[in-house]
Design a protein around this motif. Structure first.
Motif, PDB file in Angstrom:
ATOM      1  N   UNK A 158       0.865  -1.177   0.000  1.00  0.00           N
ATOM      2  CA  UNK A 158       0.000   0.000   0.000  1.00  0.00           C
ATOM      3  C   UNK A 158       0.905   1.231   0.000  1.00  0.00           C
ATOM      4  N   UNK A 159       0.852   1.994  -1.090  1.00  0.00           N
ATOM      5  CA  UNK A 159       1.774   3.110  -1.305  1.00  0.00           C
ATOM      6  C   UNK A 159       1.031   4.442  -1.232  1.00  0.00           C
ATOM      7  N   UNK A 160       1.545   5.415  -0.464  1.00  0.00           N
ATOM      8  CA  UNK A 160       0.987   6.770  -0.491  1.00  0.00           C
ATOM      9  C   UNK A 160       1.294   7.428  -1.833  1.00  0.00           C
ATOM     10  N   UNK A 161       0.265   8.044  -2.423  1.00  0.00           N
ATOM     11  CA  UNK A 161       0.405   8.641  -3.748  1.00  0.00           C
ATOM     12  C   UNK A 161      -0.049  10.099  -3.696  1.00  0.00           C
ATOM     13  N   UNK A 162       0.799  10.994  -4.191  1.00  0.00           N
ATOM     14  CA  UNK A 162       0.491  12.426  -4.256  1.00  0.00           C
ATOM     15  C   UNK A 162       0.238  12.861  -5.693  1.00  0.00           C
ATOM     16  N   UNK A 163      -0.541  13.944  -5.836  1.00  0.00           N
ATOM     17  CA  UNK A 163      -0.748  14.598  -7.127  1.00  0.00           C
ATOM     18  C   UNK A 163       0.077  15.888  -7.143  1.00  0.00           C
ATOM     19  N   UNK A 164       0.884  16.063  -8.207  1.00  0.00           N
ATOM     20  CA  UNK A 164       1.689  17.292  -8.299  1.00  0.00           C
ATOM     21  C   UNK A 164       1.590  17.870  -9.707  1.00  0.00           C
ATOM     22  N   UNK A 179      -0.091  -1.325  -4.859  1.00  0.00           N
ATOM     23  CA  UNK A 179       0.682  -1.404  -6.099  1.00  0.00           C
ATOM     24  C   UNK A 179       1.651  -2.584  -6.033  1.00  0.00           C
ATOM     25  N   UNK A 180       1.985  -3.171  -7.183  1.00  0.00           N
ATOM     26  CA  UNK A 180       2.985  -4.247  -7.189  1.00  0.00           C
ATOM     27  C   UNK A 180       4.323  -3.753  -6.641  1.00  0.00           C
ATOM     28  N   UNK A 181       5.011  -4.633  -5.952  1.00  0.00           N
ATOM     29  CA  UNK A 181       6.314  -4.240  -5.402  1.00  0.00           C
ATOM     30  C   UNK A 181       7.285  -3.835  -6.504  1.00  0.00           C
ATOM     31  N   UNK A 182       7.157  -4.470  -7.672  1.00  0.00           N
ATOM     32  CA  UNK A 182       7.961  -4.107  -8.832  1.00  0.00           C
ATOM     33  C   UNK A 182       7.077  -4.096 -10.071  1.00  0.00           C
ATOM     34  N   UNK A 183       7.168  -3.013 -10.841  1.00  0.00           N
ATOM     35  CA  UNK A 183       6.385  -2.916 -12.074  1.00  0.00           C
ATOM     36  C   UNK A 183       7.018  -1.897 -12.990  1.00  0.00           C
ATOM     37  N   UNK A 255       9.312   0.050  -1.638  1.00  0.00           N
ATOM     38  CA  UNK A 255       9.447  -0.578  -0.324  1.00  0.00           C
ATOM     39  C   UNK A 255       8.422   0.052   0.610  1.00  0.00           C
ATOM     40  N   UNK A 256       8.419  -0.364   1.863  1.00  0.00           N
ATOM     41  CA  UNK A 256       7.379   0.079   2.788  1.00  0.00           C
ATOM     42  C   UNK A 256       7.480   1.565   3.144  1.00  0.00           C
ATOM     43  N   UNK A 257       8.584   2.212   2.756  1.00  0.00           N
ATOM     44  CA  UNK A 257       8.759   3.638   3.044  1.00  0.00           C
ATOM     45  C   UNK A 257       8.576   4.520   1.810  1.00  0.00           C
ATOM     46  N   UNK A 258       8.163   3.941   0.696  1.00  0.00           N
ATOM     47  CA  UNK A 258       8.073   4.682  -0.553  1.00  0.00           C
ATOM     48  C   UNK A 258       6.858   5.614  -0.575  1.00  0.00           C
TER      49      UNK A 258
END
Length: 280
Positions: A158-164, A179-183, A255-258
């Motif tokens: 589960x990744x935090x996602x921002x709009x910029x 999101x997949x760990x690698x994509x 990773x978990x800090x991304x």
């Protein structure tokens, strides 16, 4: 009245004196006046029923005093469902997981463990809570979002996602997306565009939205097929410093800090991102 009904107390049973007493008690801090009133009723046999009623009221009010109301915005996993505000009653001494459980019942969601609570400020995550964090950490002025998430796949994070947009200016609500760990960048683009489909419209293939009125491209390096609506940057938790960017040929590993930032093309944001719809 709901509490009194719960206790099977009918308000018409109360005399004028009791109404006055209850109103005073609700408006002021608890003090010895109620105790004096109870003693008075107990020393007068005819008022015994009133004393019982007051004891029940006092118990109900004390119960209320141990709870608080937290207003939250629930962001559903289903991208076509608009977010919804709820007022949730929780124990003052409870944990974040208690808030999730109560909200799941209110919203009729099957699993409170598929929720993440966050304090959102100025288009970014001020704090993402764990289930063990205390509810006392949430202040009345905080803007609390609860995200329904999919945490069932061990190959995803589960990744935090921002709009910029340009100059790293944040906009819209931040998101929590599995999101997949690698994509690859194209894979991420498809996943995130689908995740935002409730308020982001995909441009039609024949729509040359990125071109200026004279037919030229307004973005350096865009091909005849046109640029994507947004590109990707790994960023810090505040969304104001880039860590790395990616091209279409590279794999993106989390990773978990991304924290991921979607860098929106100015015209794409104007044409295809409906902020009003997002915040309904």
């Amino acid at each position: 009245i709901g509490i009194l009904a719960e206790e099977n107390i009918h308000h018409e049973q109360l005399s004028y004196v009791l109404y006055e007493l209850v109103a005073t008690f609700l408006l002021k801090e608890f003090n010895g006046e109620l105790v004096k009133a109870l003693n008075f009723f107990y020393t007068n046999e005819e008022n015994e029923i009133h004393a019982v009623v007051i004891f029940k009221i006092m118990a109900a009010i004390n119960k209320v005093h141990s709870y608080r109301v937290i207003e939250v915005s629930l962001v559903y996993l289903d991208p076509m469902k608009t977010s919804k505000r709820f007022r949730v009653h929780v124990s003052k001494l409870g944990k974040i997981s208690d808030l999730c459980s109560a909200l799941a019942r209110l919203a009729k969601l099957p699993d409170h463990k598929r929720m993440t609570v966050a304090d959102v400020y100025n288009h970014r995550f001020h704090k993402i809570y764990t289930g063990e964090d205390k509810l006392s950490n949430i202040l009345d002025r905080d803007d609390i979002f609860v995200y329904e998430i999919d945490n069932s796949d061990p190959h995803q994070l589960v990744i935090p996602v921002y709009m910029r947009e340009k100059e790293q200016k944040l906009f819209g609500w931040p998101k929590l997306v599995s999101l997949p760990k690698t994509s690859t960048a194209p894979q991420l683009y498809e996943i995130l565009t689908e995740r935002m489909s409730g308020y982001v419209t995909r441009p039609a293939p024949e729509n040359d939205w990125w071109k200026s009125e004279d037919g030229g491209s307004e973005e350096d390096g865009s091909s005849d097929a046109g640029p994507l609506m947004f590109s990707f940057q790994l960023t810090n938790s505040y969304g104001n410093a880039n860590i790395s960017s990616f091209n279409e040929a590279e794999n993106i590993t989390f990773n978990c800090n991304s924290y991921l930032s979607l860098e929106w093309h100015a015209k794409a944001k104007q044409k295809f991102y409906n902020e009003e719809r997002e915040q309904e």
